[in-house]
Write a protein that holds these residues in place. Structure first.
Motif, PDB file in Angstrom:
ATOM      1  N   THR A 128      45.270   2.431  81.099  1.00  0.00           N
ATOM      2  CA  THR A 128      46.109   3.958  82.572  1.00  0.00           C
ATOM      3  C   THR A 128      46.837   3.160  82.687  1.00  0.00           C
ATOM      4  O   THR A 128      48.113   4.054  83.475  1.00  0.00           O
ATOM      5  N   GLY A 129      47.960   1.982  82.854  1.00  0.00           N
ATOM      6  CA  GLY A 129      48.890   1.431  83.011  1.00  0.00           C
ATOM      7  C   GLY A 129      49.180   1.102  84.830  1.00  0.00           C
ATOM      8  O   GLY A 129      50.001   0.420  85.791  1.00  0.00           O
ATOM      9  N   ASP A 130      47.597   0.759  85.214  1.00  0.00           N
ATOM     10  CA  ASP A 130      47.559   0.760  86.713  1.00  0.00           C
ATOM     11  C   ASP A 130      47.113  -1.330  86.640  1.00  0.00           C
ATOM     12  O   ASP A 130      45.737  -0.795  85.922  1.00  0.00           O
ATOM     13  N   PHE A 131      48.178  -1.868  87.053  1.00  0.00           N
ATOM     14  CA  PHE A 131      48.129  -3.185  86.795  1.00  0.00           C
ATOM     15  C   PHE A 131      48.634  -3.724  88.393  1.00  0.00           C
ATOM     16  O   PHE A 131      48.514  -4.749  88.733  1.00  0.00           O
ATOM     17  N   TYR A 132      47.514  -3.379  89.362  1.00  0.00           N
ATOM     18  CA  TYR A 132      48.019  -3.196  90.716  1.00  0.00           C
ATOM     19  C   TYR A 132      46.736  -4.299  90.645  1.00  0.00           C
ATOM     20  O   TYR A 132      45.807  -4.583  89.994  1.00  0.00           O
ATOM     21  N   PRO A 133      47.051  -5.183  91.989  1.00  0.00           N
ATOM     22  CA  PRO A 133      46.357  -6.668  92.273  1.00  0.00           C
ATOM     23  C   PRO A 133      45.299  -6.330  92.839  1.00  0.00           C
ATOM     24  O   PRO A 133      44.212  -7.539  92.670  1.00  0.00           O
ATOM     25  N   HIS A 134      44.231  -5.080  93.097  1.00  0.00           N
ATOM     26  CA  HIS A 134      43.823  -4.764  93.664  1.00  0.00           C
ATOM     27  C   HIS A 134      42.847  -4.734  92.290  1.00  0.00           C
ATOM     28  O   HIS A 134      41.651  -6.026  92.649  1.00  0.00           O
ATOM     29  N   HIS A 135      43.197  -4.786  91.284  1.00  0.00           N
ATOM     30  CA  HIS A 135      42.541  -5.029  90.182  1.00  0.00           C
ATOM     31  C   HIS A 135      42.643  -6.383  89.042  1.00  0.00           C
ATOM     32  O   HIS A 135      41.603  -6.962  88.305  1.00  0.00           O
ATOM     33  N   MET A 136      43.382  -6.401  88.963  1.00  0.00           N
ATOM     34  CA  MET A 136      43.552  -8.047  88.351  1.00  0.00           C
ATOM     35  C   MET A 136      45.055  -9.756  88.541  1.00  0.00           C
ATOM     36  O   MET A 136      44.795 -10.064  88.001  1.00  0.00           O
ATOM     37  N   ASP A 137      44.577  -9.341  89.950  1.00  0.00           N
ATOM     38  CA  ASP A 137      45.117 -10.690  90.585  1.00  0.00           C
ATOM     39  C   ASP A 137      44.157 -11.150  92.009  1.00  0.00           C
ATOM     40  O   ASP A 137      43.960 -10.908  92.976  1.00  0.00           O
ATOM     41  N   ALA A 138      43.305 -12.179  91.063  1.00  0.00           N
ATOM     42  CA  ALA A 138      42.507 -12.620  91.752  1.00  0.00           C
ATOM     43  C   ALA A 138      43.006 -13.224  92.616  1.00  0.00           C
ATOM     44  O   ALA A 138      41.532 -13.626  94.151  1.00  0.00           O
ATOM     45  N   GLU A 139      43.521 -14.257  92.936  1.00  0.00           N
ATOM     46  CA  GLU A 139      44.010 -15.548  94.115  1.00  0.00           C
ATOM     47  C   GLU A 139      44.760 -14.899  95.117  1.00  0.00           C
ATOM     48  O   GLU A 139      43.865 -15.210  96.797  1.00  0.00           O
ATOM     49  N   TRP A 140      45.714 -12.986  94.524  1.00  0.00           N
ATOM     50  CA  TRP A 140      45.857 -11.757  96.310  1.00  0.00           C
ATOM     51  C   TRP A 140      44.578 -11.629  96.663  1.00  0.00           C
ATOM     52  O   TRP A 140      44.544 -11.676  97.856  1.00  0.00           O
ATOM     53  N   CYS A 141      43.558 -11.348  95.376  1.00  0.00           N
ATOM     54  CA  CYS A 141      42.513 -10.221  96.004  1.00  0.00           C
ATOM     55  C   CYS A 141      42.114 -11.528  97.180  1.00  0.00           C
ATOM     56  O   CYS A 141      40.523 -11.231  98.154  1.00  0.00           O
ATOM     57  N   LYS A 142      42.064 -13.096  97.031  1.00  0.00           N
ATOM     58  CA  LYS A 142      41.357 -13.831  97.606  1.00  0.00           C
ATOM     59  C   LYS A 142      41.830 -13.503  99.705  1.00  0.00           C
ATOM     60  O   LYS A 142      40.752 -13.721 100.278  1.00  0.00           O
TER      61      LYS A 142
END
Length: 150
Positions: free
Chosen positions: A35-49
């Motif tokens: 889909t091209g949806d690479f938002y950090p909500h889905h992909m960035d574990a450190e940011w999500c913390k």
């Protein structure tokens, strides 16, 4: 597998439930790539913390797609999907959550454009392993009638 049902064969309130399926990291990565949806909500574990939920979540569209696939069982040559209404992402689905789907016949109605068909509205409730509703939607089926309405 084929299961032939005409509009008149559907019964209001009838329900069924799927088996569970665990949403994995692979699911999320593949969906992001498709889909091209690479938002950090889905992909960035450190940011999500640093965010309120504290962890990565699956794409809502991924959860919807998987849930729809889970409900697709027998092929009914008398019916076809007419679309989905009232889709809501109620709660996040996190990696390694297991979802299952409750499907129930919510409404049976005439189709003004096609008197030889009726509309079957299936309610979909997607639940996680804790029994919490994570997604709801209505699936509309265009279903052939045994007898054409006059």
């Amino acid at each position: 597998m084929t299961s032939e049902m005409f509009f008149e064969d559907f019964i209001l309130g009838t329900e069924r439930e799927t088996v569970g399926r665990t949403i994995t990291e692979t699911d999320v990565v593949l969906h992001a790539g498709q889909t091209g949806d690479f938002y950090p909500h889905h992909m960035d574990a450190e940011w999500c913390k640093t965010q309120p939920f504290g962890q990565r979540m699956a794409h809502g569209t991924l959860v919807f797609s998987v849930a729809v696939g889970m409900t697709a069982g027998a092929i009914n040559p008398r019916a076809m999907s007419y679309g989905y209404d009232r889709l809501r992402f109620v709660r996040p689905v996190f990696l390694n959550d297991t979802i299952h789907v409750r499907v129930f016949i919510r409404e049976l109605r005439d189709d003004a454009k096609r008197p030889a068909h009726g509309i079957v509205v299936e309610g979909l409730e997607v639940k996680n392993q804790r029994g919490e509703t994570v997604l709801v939607a209505e699936h509309l089926l265009l279903v052939e009638r045994k007898l054409t309405r006059v």
